[in-house]
Design a protein around this motif. Structure first.
Motif, PDB file in Angstrom:
ATOM      1  N   LYS A  21     -40.816  30.310  51.519  1.00  0.00           N
ATOM      2  CA  LYS A  21     -41.902  30.423  50.544  1.00  0.00           C
ATOM      3  C   LYS A  21     -43.069  31.248  51.079  1.00  0.00           C
ATOM      4  O   LYS A  21     -43.753  31.939  50.325  1.00  0.00           O
ATOM      5  CB  LYS A  21     -42.430  29.033  50.171  1.00  0.00           C
ATOM      6  N   SER A  22     -43.320  31.152  52.381  1.00  0.00           N
ATOM      7  CA  SER A  22     -44.488  31.810  52.968  1.00  0.00           C
ATOM      8  C   SER A  22     -44.290  33.308  53.177  1.00  0.00           C
ATOM      9  O   SER A  22     -45.252  34.013  53.494  1.00  0.00           O
ATOM     10  CB  SER A  22     -44.830  31.157  54.304  1.00  0.00           C
ATOM     11  N   ARG A  23     -43.073  33.803  53.018  1.00  0.00           N
ATOM     12  CA  ARG A  23     -42.833  35.216  53.329  1.00  0.00           C
ATOM     13  C   ARG A  23     -42.115  35.996  52.240  1.00  0.00           C
ATOM     14  O   ARG A  23     -41.726  37.153  52.446  1.00  0.00           O
ATOM     15  CB  ARG A  23     -42.081  35.338  54.657  1.00  0.00           C
ATOM     16  N   VAL A  24     -41.945  35.401  51.063  1.00  0.00           N
ATOM     17  CA  VAL A  24     -41.412  36.133  49.909  1.00  0.00           C
ATOM     18  C   VAL A  24     -42.530  36.266  48.887  1.00  0.00           C
ATOM     19  O   VAL A  24     -43.103  35.266  48.459  1.00  0.00           O
ATOM     20  CB  VAL A  24     -40.205  35.411  49.289  1.00  0.00           C
ATOM     21  N   LEU A  25     -42.871  37.488  48.521  1.00  0.00           N
ATOM     22  CA  LEU A  25     -43.965  37.703  47.582  1.00  0.00           C
ATOM     23  C   LEU A  25     -43.513  38.546  46.412  1.00  0.00           C
ATOM     24  O   LEU A  25     -42.657  39.429  46.553  1.00  0.00           O
ATOM     25  CB  LEU A  25     -45.149  38.382  48.275  1.00  0.00           C
ATOM     26  N   GLU A  26     -44.074  38.230  45.264  1.00  0.00           N
ATOM     27  CA  GLU A  26     -43.773  38.987  44.054  1.00  0.00           C
ATOM     28  C   GLU A  26     -44.656  40.222  43.992  1.00  0.00           C
ATOM     29  O   GLU A  26     -45.874  40.149  44.159  1.00  0.00           O
ATOM     30  CB  GLU A  26     -44.008  38.116  42.824  1.00  0.00           C
ATOM     31  N   CYS A  27     -44.028  41.363  43.741  1.00  0.00           N
ATOM     32  CA  CYS A  27     -44.754  42.609  43.483  1.00  0.00           C
ATOM     33  C   CYS A  27     -44.253  43.201  42.175  1.00  0.00           C
ATOM     34  O   CYS A  27     -43.177  42.863  41.705  1.00  0.00           O
ATOM     35  CB  CYS A  27     -44.553  43.601  44.618  1.00  0.00           C
ATOM     36  N   HIS A  28     -45.044  44.075  41.607  1.00  0.00           N
ATOM     37  CA  HIS A  28     -44.630  44.798  40.403  1.00  0.00           C
ATOM     38  C   HIS A  28     -44.767  46.287  40.710  1.00  0.00           C
ATOM     39  O   HIS A  28     -45.876  46.774  40.951  1.00  0.00           O
ATOM     40  CB  HIS A  28     -45.493  44.415  39.210  1.00  0.00           C
ATOM     41  N   PRO A  29     -43.659  47.034  40.745  1.00  0.00           N
ATOM     42  CA  PRO A  29     -43.722  48.425  41.201  1.00  0.00           C
ATOM     43  C   PRO A  29     -44.767  49.287  40.506  1.00  0.00           C
ATOM     44  O   PRO A  29     -45.489  50.039  41.173  1.00  0.00           O
ATOM     45  CB  PRO A  29     -42.304  48.941  40.941  1.00  0.00           C
ATOM     46  N   GLU A  30     -44.883  49.193  39.182  1.00  0.00           N
ATOM     47  CA  GLU A  30     -45.858  50.056  38.508  1.00  0.00           C
ATOM     48  C   GLU A  30     -47.285  49.712  38.923  1.00  0.00           C
ATOM     49  O   GLU A  30     -48.126  50.597  39.082  1.00  0.00           O
ATOM     50  CB  GLU A  30     -45.699  49.949  36.989  1.00  0.00           C
ATOM     51  N   PHE A  31     -47.545  48.441  39.140  1.00  0.00           N
ATOM     52  CA  PHE A  31     -48.863  48.036  39.632  1.00  0.00           C
ATOM     53  C   PHE A  31     -49.062  48.496  41.075  1.00  0.00           C
ATOM     54  O   PHE A  31     -50.138  48.967  41.449  1.00  0.00           O
ATOM     55  CB  PHE A  31     -49.011  46.514  39.518  1.00  0.00           C
ATOM     56  N   SER A  32     -48.004  48.394  41.886  1.00  0.00           N
ATOM     57  CA  SER A  32     -48.093  48.833  43.276  1.00  0.00           C
ATOM     58  C   SER A  32     -48.337  50.335  43.362  1.00  0.00           C
ATOM     59  O   SER A  32     -49.153  50.804  44.170  1.00  0.00           O
ATOM     60  CB  SER A  32     -46.811  48.456  44.032  1.00  0.00           C
ATOM     61  N   PHE A  33     -47.626  51.111  42.538  1.00  0.00           N
ATOM     62  CA  PHE A  33     -47.870  52.562  42.530  1.00  0.00           C
ATOM     63  C   PHE A  33     -49.307  52.850  42.120  1.00  0.00           C
ATOM     64  O   PHE A  33     -49.968  53.726  42.695  1.00  0.00           O
ATOM     65  CB  PHE A  33     -46.894  53.263  41.587  1.00  0.00           C
ATOM     66  N   CYS A  34     -49.809  52.122  41.132  1.00  0.00           N
ATOM     67  CA  CYS A  34     -51.203  52.285  40.702  1.00  0.00           C
ATOM     68  C   CYS A  34     -52.160  51.984  41.853  1.00  0.00           C
ATOM     69  O   CYS A  34     -53.089  52.759  42.124  1.00  0.00           O
ATOM     70  CB  CYS A  34     -51.467  51.365  39.512  1.00  0.00           C
ATOM     71  N   ARG A  35     -51.945  50.896  42.558  1.00  0.00           N
ATOM     72  CA  ARG A  35     -52.819  50.497  43.668  1.00  0.00           C
ATOM     73  C   ARG A  35     -52.826  51.545  44.775  1.00  0.00           C
ATOM     74  O   ARG A  35     -53.872  51.822  45.375  1.00  0.00           O
ATOM     75  CB  ARG A  35     -52.360  49.155  44.235  1.00  0.00           C
ATOM     76  N   LEU A  36     -51.645  52.127  45.063  1.00  0.00           N
ATOM     77  CA  LEU A  36     -51.561  53.113  46.134  1.00  0.00           C
ATOM     78  C   LEU A  36     -51.873  54.530  45.661  1.00  0.00           C
ATOM     79  O   LEU A  36     -51.845  55.472  46.444  1.00  0.00           O
ATOM     80  CB  LEU A  36     -50.175  53.072  46.776  1.00  0.00           C
ATOM     81  N   ASN A  37     -52.170  54.669  44.382  1.00  0.00           N
ATOM     82  CA  ASN A  37     -52.558  55.960  43.814  1.00  0.00           C
ATOM     83  C   ASN A  37     -54.037  55.927  43.419  1.00  0.00           C
ATOM     84  O   ASN A  37     -54.433  56.467  42.392  1.00  0.00           O
ATOM     85  CB  ASN A  37     -51.682  56.286  42.595  1.00  0.00           C
ATOM     86  N   ASP A  38     -54.839  55.263  44.267  1.00  0.00           N
ATOM     87  CA  ASP A  38     -56.287  55.168  44.058  1.00  0.00           C
ATOM     88  C   ASP A  38     -56.641  54.528  42.722  1.00  0.00           C
ATOM     89  O   ASP A  38     -57.644  54.907  42.084  1.00  0.00           O
ATOM     90  CB  ASP A  38     -56.946  56.551  44.171  1.00  0.00           C
ATOM     91  N   GLY A  39     -55.816  53.566  42.286  1.00  0.00           N
ATOM     92  CA  GLY A  39     -56.112  52.839  41.053  1.00  0.00           C
ATOM     93  C   GLY A  39     -55.722  53.557  39.784  1.00  0.00           C
ATOM     94  O   GLY A  39     -56.029  53.084  38.684  1.00  0.00           O
ATOM     95  N   VAL A  40     -55.023  54.685  39.904  1.00  0.00           N
ATOM     96  CA  VAL A  40     -54.630  55.471  38.732  1.00  0.00           C
ATOM     97  C   VAL A  40     -53.154  55.195  38.418  1.00  0.00           C
ATOM     98  O   VAL A  40     -52.286  55.419  39.271  1.00  0.00           O
ATOM     99  CB  VAL A  40     -54.830  56.978  38.981  1.00  0.00           C
ATOM    100  N   PRO A  41     -52.833  54.729  37.204  1.00  0.00           N
ATOM    101  CA  PRO A  41     -51.427  54.470  36.863  1.00  0.00           C
ATOM    102  C   PRO A  41     -50.606  55.759  36.862  1.00  0.00           C
ATOM    103  O   PRO A  41     -51.146  56.865  36.719  1.00  0.00           O
ATOM    104  CB  PRO A  41     -51.503  53.883  35.449  1.00  0.00           C
ATOM    105  N   MET A  42     -49.309  55.621  37.034  1.00  0.00           N
ATOM    106  CA  MET A  42     -48.428  56.767  36.946  1.00  0.00           C
ATOM    107  C   MET A  42     -48.512  57.383  35.539  1.00  0.00           C
ATOM    108  O   MET A  42     -48.609  56.657  34.542  1.00  0.00           O
ATOM    109  CB  MET A  42     -46.984  56.357  37.236  1.00  0.00           C
ATOM    110  N   SER A  43     -48.469  58.697  35.476  1.00  0.00           N
ATOM    111  CA  SER A  43     -48.645  59.386  34.186  1.00  0.00           C
ATOM    112  C   SER A  43     -47.334  59.586  33.440  1.00  0.00           C
ATOM    113  O   SER A  43     -47.345  59.905  32.251  1.00  0.00           O
ATOM    114  CB  SER A  43     -49.320  60.744  34.414  1.00  0.00           C
TER     115      SER A  43
END
Length: 244
Positions: free
Chosen positions: A140-162
């Motif tokens: 439980k302590s090492r499995v985390l939920e991510c959402h790729p489109e949100f992750s791309f947005c976060r790593l793209n300076d907060g800008v969603p993929m176009s």
């Protein structure tokens, strides 16, 4: 025998689960297909931080359009909001048929809402992870939920993929290229993607697992944030949050 890996980005795929994995100090990620989530956990070895694109944590009741994490990340995604499916309460996800799932969802949601077929098709994968976490406190302590489109947005300076990854169910090369550009800017080698997808997966699965690998790395370094900021836990103590 493949050595244990301590970072993994994971996505569901036609063949089961696809993962990119590596050690903190290793620059060459390994791409693998796993039939079951428990196989993936075993293949990685002990202690791996696993970032996965699949809902984790199932509340007993839903208030509003989906779980708290889904409601929390949609405002960031603009035109990509439709990629965030609303997942119903636990009783619905555990149902044995689509009709039962819809009936349970109506009983446990406010306002009452049935289940989309897209969400229903995810339920077996959701339950694979859920079962594994229920029976393994350490996991439980090492499995985390991510959402790729949100992750791309976060790593793209907060800008969603176009551009979308898929158009009418077919992989969109322009969307894949946009996402590979983000992955490359954050240190992944473009050569990772030149062979294309392995059998049983598609190219969007490959890039989604790759962004999740970066999120696993960031999480291990203490650089991710849970959405919502004060996540609830379900009846089994599983955190209900998307990390970004």
């Amino acid at each position: 025998m493949v050595p244990a890996r301590n970072l993994a980005g994971v996505d569901g795929c036609k063949a089961g689960w696809i993962s990119w994995s590596r050690d903190n100090n290793e620059s060459a990620p390994l791409l693998r297909i796993h039939g079951r989530f428990q196989d993936l956990v075993s293949d990685l070895g002990g202690g791996a931080v696993i970032a996965v694109d699949m809902p984790i944590g199932l509340p007993d009741r839903i208030v509003g359009p989906g779980r708290g994490p889904e409601q929390a990340i949609r405002p960031f995604l603009g035109a990509r909001q439709s990629s965030v499916f609303s997942i119903p309460a636990r009783a619905s996800v555990e149902a044995r048929s689509y009709a039962e799932a819809c009936a349970k969802a109506l009983e446990t949601s406010d306002p009452p809402k049935k289940v989309s077929k897209q969400a229903f098709n995810l339920f077996p994968r959701i339950l694979e992870i859920d079962t594994a976490l229920q029976h393994d406190e350490e996991l439980k302590s090492r499995v985390l939920e991510c959402h790729p489109e949100f992750s791309f947005c976060r790593l793209n300076d907060g800008v969603p993929m176009s551009t979308p990854k898929k158009i009418k169910g077919a992989v969109n090369p322009e969307g894949i290229e946009e996402r590979i550009g983000v992955l490359e800017r954050h240190g992944l080698d473009r050569g990772m993607f030149e062979r294309g997808p392995p059998r049983g997966a598609f190219m969007d699965d490959v890039v989604d697992a790759a962004i999740n690998l970066l999120m696993a790395e960031r999480h291990a370094a203490g650089l991710t944030t849970p959405f919502p900021s004060r996540p609830a836990r379900d009846r089994h103590g599983i955190v209900i949050a998307i990390y970004g």
